[in-house]
Design an enzyme around this catalytic site. Structure first.
Site, PDB file in Angstrom:
ATOM      1  N   LYS A  15       0.873  -1.177   0.000  1.00 27.18           N
ATOM      2  CA  LYS A  15       0.000   0.000   0.000  1.00 27.18           C
ATOM      3  C   LYS A  15       0.906   1.222   0.000  1.00 27.18           C
ATOM      4  O   LYS A  15       1.411   1.655   1.033  1.00 27.18           O
ATOM      5  CB  LYS A  15      -0.872  -0.014   1.264  1.00 27.18           C
ATOM      6  CG  LYS A  15      -2.229   0.649   1.146  1.00 27.18           C
ATOM      7  CD  LYS A  15      -2.208   2.128   0.803  1.00 27.18           C
ATOM      8  CE  LYS A  15      -1.921   3.036   1.967  1.00 27.18           C
ATOM      9  NZ  LYS A  15      -1.623   4.420   1.535  1.00 27.18           N
ATOM     10  N   GLU A  70       9.298   1.038  10.872  1.00 30.00           N
ATOM     11  CA  GLU A  70      10.364   2.024  10.635  1.00 30.00           C
ATOM     12  C   GLU A  70       9.701   3.392  10.730  1.00 30.00           C
ATOM     13  O   GLU A  70       8.969   3.781   9.828  1.00 30.00           O
ATOM     14  CB  GLU A  70      10.968   1.840   9.236  1.00 30.00           C
ATOM     15  CG  GLU A  70      11.683   0.521   9.006  1.00 30.00           C
ATOM     16  CD  GLU A  70      13.029   0.454   9.705  1.00 30.00           C
ATOM     17  OE1 GLU A  70      13.450   1.457  10.309  1.00 30.00           O
ATOM     18  OE2 GLU A  70      13.648  -0.614   9.653  1.00 30.00           O
ATOM     19  N   GLU A  81      10.255  15.978  14.975  1.00 32.39           N
ATOM     20  CA  GLU A  81      10.692  15.705  13.608  1.00 32.39           C
ATOM     21  C   GLU A  81      10.227  16.843  12.686  1.00 32.39           C
ATOM     22  O   GLU A  81       9.112  17.327  12.807  1.00 32.39           O
ATOM     23  CB  GLU A  81      10.076  14.387  13.140  1.00 32.39           C
ATOM     24  CG  GLU A  81      10.555  13.980  11.775  1.00 32.39           C
ATOM     25  CD  GLU A  81       9.996  12.624  11.349  1.00 32.39           C
ATOM     26  OE1 GLU A  81       8.804  12.377  11.573  1.00 32.39           O
ATOM     27  OE2 GLU A  81      10.770  11.834  10.803  1.00 32.39           O
ATOM     28  N   CYS A  95      13.965  10.058   6.943  1.00 28.03           N
ATOM     29  CA  CYS A  95      13.788   9.813   8.382  1.00 28.03           C
ATOM     30  C   CYS A  95      15.081   9.999   9.160  1.00 28.03           C
ATOM     31  O   CYS A  95      15.042  10.435  10.303  1.00 28.03           O
ATOM     32  CB  CYS A  95      13.260   8.419   8.572  1.00 28.03           C
ATOM     33  SG  CYS A  95      14.220   7.179   7.682  1.00 28.03           S
TER      34      CYS A  95
HETATM   35  P1  NAD Z   1       2.372   8.690   7.230  1.00 27.47           P
HETATM   36  O1  NAD Z   1       2.513   7.943   8.511  1.00 27.47           O
HETATM   37  O2  NAD Z   1       1.402   9.785   7.145  1.00 27.47           O
HETATM   38  O3  NAD Z   1       1.970   7.668   6.044  1.00 27.47           O
HETATM   39  C1  NAD Z   1       2.722   6.527   5.757  1.00 27.47           C
HETATM   40  C2  NAD Z   1       1.838   5.467   5.122  1.00 27.47           C
HETATM   41  O4  NAD Z   1       0.891   5.025   6.089  1.00 27.47           O
HETATM   42  C3  NAD Z   1       1.032   5.973   3.923  1.00 27.47           C
HETATM   43  O5  NAD Z   1       0.979   4.959   2.936  1.00 27.47           O
HETATM   44  C4  NAD Z   1      -0.351   6.186   4.518  1.00 27.47           C
HETATM   45  O6  NAD Z   1      -1.399   6.078   3.585  1.00 27.47           O
HETATM   46  C5  NAD Z   1      -0.423   5.049   5.529  1.00 27.47           C
HETATM   47  N1  NAD Z   1      -1.381   5.229   6.617  1.00 27.47           N
HETATM   48  C6  NAD Z   1      -1.867   6.383   7.128  1.00 27.47           C
HETATM   49  N2  NAD Z   1      -2.747   6.116   8.127  1.00 27.47           N
HETATM   50  C7  NAD Z   1      -2.796   4.773   8.248  1.00 27.47           C
HETATM   51  C8  NAD Z   1      -3.502   3.884   9.116  1.00 27.47           C
HETATM   52  N3  NAD Z   1      -4.334   4.328  10.067  1.00 27.47           N
HETATM   53  N4  NAD Z   1      -3.300   2.556   8.979  1.00 27.47           N
HETATM   54  C9  NAD Z   1      -2.462   2.077   8.042  1.00 27.47           C
HETATM   55  N5  NAD Z   1      -1.778   2.867   7.191  1.00 27.47           N
HETATM   56  C10 NAD Z   1      -1.924   4.204   7.301  1.00 27.47           C
HETATM   57  O7  NAD Z   1       3.844   9.175   6.866  1.00 27.47           O
HETATM   58  P2  NAD Z   1       4.329  10.084   5.624  1.00 27.47           P
HETATM   59  O8  NAD Z   1       3.907  11.476   5.861  1.00 27.47           O
HETATM   60  O9  NAD Z   1       3.981   9.422   4.356  1.00 27.47           O
HETATM   61  O10 NAD Z   1       5.911   9.936   5.786  1.00 27.47           O
HETATM   62  C11 NAD Z   1       6.648  10.676   6.682  1.00 27.47           C
HETATM   63  C12 NAD Z   1       7.011   9.863   7.904  1.00 27.47           C
HETATM   64  O11 NAD Z   1       7.622   8.623   7.559  1.00 27.47           O
HETATM   65  C13 NAD Z   1       8.017  10.595   8.766  1.00 27.47           C
HETATM   66  O12 NAD Z   1       7.644  10.539  10.114  1.00 27.47           O
HETATM   67  C14 NAD Z   1       9.298   9.801   8.549  1.00 27.47           C
HETATM   68  O13 NAD Z   1      10.222   9.899   9.567  1.00 27.47           O
HETATM   69  C15 NAD Z   1       8.781   8.420   8.361  1.00 27.47           C
HETATM   70  N6  NAD Z   1       9.783   7.604   7.661  1.00 27.47           N
HETATM   71  C16 NAD Z   1      10.511   6.696   8.381  1.00 27.47           C
HETATM   72  C17 NAD Z   1      11.515   5.935   7.761  1.00 27.47           C
HETATM   73  C18 NAD Z   1      12.328   4.911   8.524  1.00 27.47           C
HETATM   74  O14 NAD Z   1      12.975   4.080   7.903  1.00 27.47           O
HETATM   75  N7  NAD Z   1      12.362   4.925   9.839  1.00 27.47           N
HETATM   76  C19 NAD Z   1      11.782   6.145   6.394  1.00 27.47           C
HETATM   77  C20 NAD Z   1      11.020   7.080   5.695  1.00 27.47           C
HETATM   78  C21 NAD Z   1      10.024   7.813   6.342  1.00 27.47           C
END
Ligand code: NAD
Length: 462
Positions: A157, A232, A366, A266
């Site tokens: 997804k 992650e 962050e 991240c």
């Molecule tokens: P987000 O959490 O808003 O979304 C990530 C994914 O989760 C999307 O596909 C979204 O549709 C899905 N999602 C949202 N609500 C959900 C739910 N209730 N249940 C299941 N899935 C759901 O994050 P973003 O804005 O896309 O990305 C930024 C974040 O990602 C930052 O906090 C960043 O640090 C983190 N990130 C972490 C890593 C790592 O390896 N630790 C790498 C890249 C990004």
């Protein structure tokens, strides 16, 4: 309700394409397909899985230019960075293919007559891979390449902001010869289908990359149904620059790692603690480095593109205002870029705030944008205390001319990875992941594949 999601170009706001807005019924259909594929994929010889995965990597390299242009349009990142993401993703597929061939069980040496115990590894089952927008292909391959080698079908997804390249990737896996149902993609909003994906009885494991808040929600639902997770999550990574650091290496590394992908990754450097004796010198050099970066459209030769959307953009703006209201000093950047090239996109310049302290969001929360906080320290103990004063623990960075000091600091930092005296890209054969609220579990390396297996013990009497 519309059945489509519009995918826009973050440089211009133009609609590039639309993708299906999946429903819980679609979730069920995708998981049924994956569940049915699991019955034969788990029995597929590992060498055959590796052959297919090498073929997918070969096709990914062959189609990298076309995919990179699509990635640049949906994400806004400069084309060269998009090409790098695709070539590194192909390398990761190849790495996992080889590493999967080395998966092993064990037979303990009990020396009991007519008795043995065999410890074997089995695939955990169907994996749901949910990813964020910032590295759509790499973040998925970190899960997909490992899960497939372990024998687990995947339902992916992607982020609603950047789903197009993931759909292309699925086509490419089809061309490579993967059987139907082994790799499935569902586009949709997380808040609409995320819950159904996680709690469905066919889902055995959720591999998630995204925000800490979303990860905790997924973790709660997963725990209620006893599903396995790899999470992650977010980061707020500190860099410690000691008095004896080689600034000719530290400064370019810090500038690169604070602002690459416009700060949307991240484990970016979010805050720097500099020894008071070099604080002003370091600040001047960081500002010069930041001001040399060009912001613009992906095909214009710029170093940085726009932020992905309004929500991500607002973080940067708000954290700058918060810091300025609490005594922070703006050294460069700080407000939205304007002009014909910028007015329709989410363009924010590389920004440096001095006089940081821990009352400010820029030092504690962050950012996921190109804003860097800098603060002086007096003693190493103080520096470690400040660095660890965070709910996050993804990465840390240390610069010192004394390797003993550097190693001591690296061991003291609460982080999943620490870089000493330069910042390289993360390697594919070593684990990556966070401690504290930055996550649970590890990706990459053999650890990444083992995370999609479960141990079974077979007691044998003969
Ligand atoms: P987000 O959490 O808003 O979304 C990530 C994914 O989760 C999307 O596909 C979204 O549709 C899905 N999602 C949202 N609500 C959900 C739910 N209730 N249940 C299941 N899935 C759901 O994050 P973003 O804005 O896309 O990305 C930024 C974040 O990602 C930052 O906090 C960043 O640090 C983190 N990130 C972490 C890593 C790592 O390896 N630790 C790498 C890249 C990004």
């Amino acid at each position: 309700m519309e059945n489509w999601i519009r995918v826009t170009n973050p440089c211009t706001g133009e609609i590039i394409d639309t993708v299906p807005r999946s429903t819980p019924d679609d979730v069920h259909a995708a998981l049924e397909a994956a569940g049915s594929a699991f019955r034969h994929w788990r029995k597929q010889p590992v060498a055959e899985r590796a052959r297919l995965q090498h073929e997918a990597a070969r096709l990914l390299r062959g189609q990298a230019t076309e995919l990179a242009h699509l990635l640049a349009r949906e994400l806004g990142r400069p084309l060269s960075g998009c090409l790098t993401e695709l070539s590194r993703s192909a390398d990761l597929l190849d790495f996992y293919a080889e590493e999967g061939l080395r998966l092993k069980g064990e037979i303990p040496q009990h020396n009991l007559p007519g008795e043995k115990a065999l410890v074997v590894r089995e695939p955990v089952g169907v994996v749901v891979a949910i990813t964020s927008f910032n590295y759509p292909i790499t973040l998925l391959i970190m899960k997909l390449g490992a899960a497939l080698m372990a024998g687990c079908p995947v339902v992916a997804k992607p982020s609603e902001d950047t789903p197009l390249t993931t759909l292309k990737l699925a086509e490419l896996f089809g061309q490579a010869g993967y059987p139907a149902g082994v790799f499935n993609v569902l586009t949709g909003y997380g808040h609409e289908i995320g819950h159904a994906l996680v709690e469905h009885p066919i889902t055995a494991k959720i591999a998630f990359t995204g925000g800490t808040g979303t990860g905790k929600r997924i973790g709660e639902v997963a725990a209620r149904h006893n599903k396995r997770v790899t999470l992650e999550l977010g980061g707020q990574s500190p860099a410690l620059v000691c008095a004896d650091a080689d600034l000719s290496v530290a400064v370019p590394a810090l500038v690169r790692h604070a602002f690459a992908n416009t700060g949307q990754f991240c484990y970016r450097v979010n805050r720097i603690y500099a020894h008071e004796s070099i604080y002003e010198t370091l600040l001047d050099k960081l500002v010069a480095g930041a001001e040399a970066l060009r912001v613009g459209h992906p095909l214009s030769g710029a170093d940085l593109g726009p932020l992905i959307n309004d929500k991500i953009y607002r973080n940067s703006e708000q954290q700058v205002a918060d810091a300025l209201g609490k005594g922070g000093v703006l050294k460069t950047g700080g407000s939205r870029l304007t002009g014909p090239d910028y007015d329709r996109g989410w363009f924010f310049p590389p920004t440096i705030l001095a006089n940081g302290d821990h009352s400010m969001q820029i030092m504690t929360e962050e950012t996921f944008g190109p804003v860097l906080g800098v603060m002086p320290f007096r003693t190493l103990d103080e520096a470690v205390e400040l660095a660890n004063d965070s709910v996050y623990g993804l990465a840390g960075y240390v610069f010192s001319g004394n390797l003993g000091t550097a190693l001591h600091l690296a061991e003291s930092l609460e982080a999943g990875s620490v870089w000493i005296n330069n910042i390289h890209r993360s390697y594919h054969d070593v684990p990556f992941g966070g401690v504290k609220q930055s996550g649970i579990g590890r990706e990459k390396g053999r650890y990444g594949i083992e995370a999609y297996t479960e141990l079974k013990t077979i007691y044998l009497t003969y």
